[in-house]
Enzyme design. Structure first.
Site, mmCIF file in Angstrom:
data_model
loop_
_atom_site.group_PDB
_atom_site.id
_atom_site.type_symbol
_atom_site.label_atom_id
_atom_site.label_comp_id
_atom_site.label_asym_id
_atom_site.label_seq_id
_atom_site.Cartn_x
_atom_site.Cartn_y
_atom_site.Cartn_z
ATOM 1 N N HIS A 131 0.797 -1.236 0.141
ATOM 2 C CA HIS A 131 -0.266 -0.446 0.052
ATOM 3 C C HIS A 131 1.017 1.489 -0.045
ATOM 4 C CE1 HIS A 131 -0.062 -0.021 4.216
ATOM 5 N NE2 HIS A 131 0.454 1.480 4.387
ATOM 6 N N ASP A 162 -0.178 -7.548 1.350
ATOM 7 C CA ASP A 162 0.542 -6.297 1.785
ATOM 8 C C ASP A 162 2.210 -6.075 2.006
ATOM 9 O OD1 ASP A 162 0.011 -3.276 1.646
ATOM 10 O OD2 ASP A 162 0.113 -3.448 4.245
ATOM 11 N N GLY A 240 3.609 6.089 8.324
ATOM 12 C CA GLY A 240 4.439 6.203 7.670
ATOM 13 C C GLY A 240 5.332 5.521 7.642
ATOM 14 N N ASN A 241 5.202 4.472 9.136
ATOM 15 C CA ASN A 241 6.151 3.683 9.671
ATOM 16 C C ASN A 241 5.901 2.347 9.032
ATOM 17 O OD1 ASN A 241 5.398 5.315 12.632
ATOM 18 N ND2 ASN A 241 7.680 3.698 12.079
ATOM 19 N N SER A 242 4.363 2.807 7.834
ATOM 20 C CA SER A 242 4.353 1.218 6.730
ATOM 21 C C SER A 242 5.701 1.139 5.990
ATOM 22 C CB SER A 242 3.311 1.884 6.058
ATOM 23 O OG SER A 242 2.186 2.505 6.777
ATOM 24 N N GLY A 298 -9.835 -25.616 -1.976
ATOM 25 C CA GLY A 298 -11.601 -25.308 -2.502
ATOM 26 C C GLY A 298 -11.987 -25.380 -1.382
#
Length: 528
Positions: A131, A162, A240-242, A298
């Site tokens: 992200h 992510d 911002g730490n992401s 499945g």
């Protein structure tokens, strides 16, 4: 001169001599009083033995310093930009050209973002969050040593975990050491390193502990193929730490900081990191092929609860596993191998499975065609193990796996033919042919022959919070009770007539969601 006078003179002389020697001695020792007007006192450091009880804290502080010094040089500041055409943004798209003035250039709107990453190879591979760079036209990276790299290559991204991989053209770079997130324990000290709230606070270090593991975040759910197995920490993490590293006290990265739980968008005590063991496989696939391939068997599943464990015979002290709610796609290897709805899967290839994300990781990263030994418990049959061949995931298999929903009380009235069952604590009515014909989402129920729509739920009944009504915008349709079909009033009454207090009842439910949700089957167990 008298003797008395001579003695007095001797005494005075001795006192005078003593006074003079006293002044000289005091001067030598700097004891003579001086004026302090306009002179500041001087503070002198005095050596002092350390307090014994403070020694462990001092050692922990030294460890924090050592880890920070080791990790920070390998952390990077990531900035991204996406350009959007902003001509008359408030005008509906079909009419925007009519509002474009002749000769007026189309305005460009640039959406900017920033985050964190960390270097994992000396030749420039960087891990960060998807992200942070998703949809970006350009990505820039600034190193701890102030070097900047423009238009960095995005090697690959994986929205389901992510994770994203970047590459800069450099050599001999500092790198982090990767640890083992599986062996991380709740209560361990950890440090978060990143760039919270933008470049002004770049390369910030915060400390906390691992406060939980295996956390799902339903607010981030993007479908059943998404793997949510977050490490929870109280180390301060902000926007911002992401993409930054979560590091243990040995200086090893155990996760990628990814999200916070907050009502304001800022830190409120709960941060979440993607386990580094999960990232390993994603990184290898992104670097090798640029994308991630997943396998499935499945099925759609939810975490097992106490009622599920009782229904299939699991010991009261060993409630774990995932419940098979439904089959996904036209072809389900699990269904073909003999796995049934309501089975509780407890292990894969002998490895215990406690919750959904563990099953997803074990199966998801196998190669299509591989076989997996599935151990499960079945109501009335006990424990079984069968072999299932995994297949590559497709888009139509991406179903939500999280169980959720609340029911509101809506007591039935005498003007409508409804049944209020004390044992189940619900009111129901059968689907009509018009219902089945008017809503295409009910085609699966129609093929089954119908079902009973839940119309009310008692707040003090066992179904409260597990089933929903149409008033909630998402309602439940009961297709069978303990394996007995409930397509009409006669079948429904027959299915529930022998239910007793304390019994665990298994419902096969078709759950319709809000808006255009296609709906899906799931298993709901109620303890009466």
């Amino acid at each position: 001169m008298s003797v008395r006078t001579r003695d007095w003179l001797k005494f005075v002389s001795l006192v005078g001599v003593a006074f003079v020697f006293g002044l000289l001695f005091a001067s030598a020792l700097n004891l003579t009083p001086k004026s302090t007007a306009g002179v500041l006192p001087t503070l002198q450091m005095q050596p002092q033995a350390p307090i014994p009880a403070a020694k462990p804290a001092a050692q922990l502080g030294d460890a924090f310093v050592a880890v920070s010094n080791r990790v920070r040089p390998a952390v990077v500041y990531v900035s991204s930009a996406r350009t959007e055409r902003a001509d008359n943004a408030q005008v509906p798209a079909p009419f925007r050209d009519f509002f474009q003035m002749p000769g007026q250039p189309r305005r460009q709107q640039v959406e900017e973002g920033s985050g964190t990453g960390f270097i994992v190879s000396t030749d420039g591979y960087i891990l960060t969050n998807n992200h942070v760079v998703a949809g970006a036209d350009r990505v820039n990276v600034k190193l701890f040593d102030k070097r900047e790299f423009k238009n960095v290559r995005v090697v690959g991204t994986d929205p389901q975990t992510d994770v994203a991989v970047l590459k800069i053209d450099a050599t001999s770079l500092p790198t982090v050491t990767l640890g083992n997130s599986d062996s991380t324990n709740i209560g361990e000290w950890v440090l978060a390193v990143g760039n919270p709230l933008g470049e002004e606070f770049d390369f910030t270090v915060t400390a906390g502990i691992v406060s939980a593991k295996g956390r799902p975040l339903l607010g981030l759910a993007r479908g059943g193929l998404q793997i949510q197995d977050f490490i929870q920490t109280d180390a301060a993490i902000n926007p911002g730490n992401s993409g930054g590293p979560l590091v243990n006290i040995r200086g090893q990265v155990i996760g990628i900081n990814s999200a916070i739980a907050s009502g304001t968008g800022y830190y409120t005590g709960y941060g979440f990191a993607i386990p580094i063991n999960l990232v390993h496989t994603v990184f290898d696939q992104l670097v090798t092929t640029g994308h991630v391939t997943r396998s499935v068997i499945g099925i759609s599943v939810t975490d097992a609860g106490e009622a599920d464990a009782k229904a299939v015979g699991l010991p009261d002290s060993d409630i774990h596993g995932v419940v098979v709610d439904d089959y996904t796609g036209e072809s389900s290897p699990a269904k073909d191998a003999g796995i049934e709805q309501g089975d509780v899967i407890t292990a894969l290839d002998g490895q215990p499975v406690s919750y959904t994300a563990q099953l997803q990781q074990i199966i998801g990263f196998k190669k299509p065609g591989d076989k997996v030994a599935v151990t499960f418990w079945r109501q009335g049959a006990g424990q079984k193990t069968i072999s299932v061949r995994v297949i590559g995931a497709t888009a139509d298999m991406d179903k939500t796996v999280a169980r959720k929903g609340n029911g509101d009380s809506d007591e039935p009235t005498s003007s409508t033919p409804k049944s209020s069952t004390r044992a189940l604590g619900i009111g129901v009515q059968p689907l009509t042919p018009d219902d089945l014909n008017q809503d295409n989402r009910l085609s699966r129920v129609s093929g089954f022959g119908g079902g009973m729509v839940v119309t009310s739920i008692s707040p003090d009944g066992p179904a409260y919070g597990l089933l929903t009504t149409q008033d909630d915008g998402a309602y439940s349709i009961i297709m069978n009770v303990n394996g007995k079909p409930t397509r009409n009033w006669e079948e429904y009454r027959a299915a529930i007539k022998d239910l007793k207090k304390g019994q665990v009842v298994t419902l096969r439910v078709f759950q319709l969601g809000r808006n255009a949700d296609a709906g899906q089957e799931r298993i709901v167990r109620l303890e009466l």
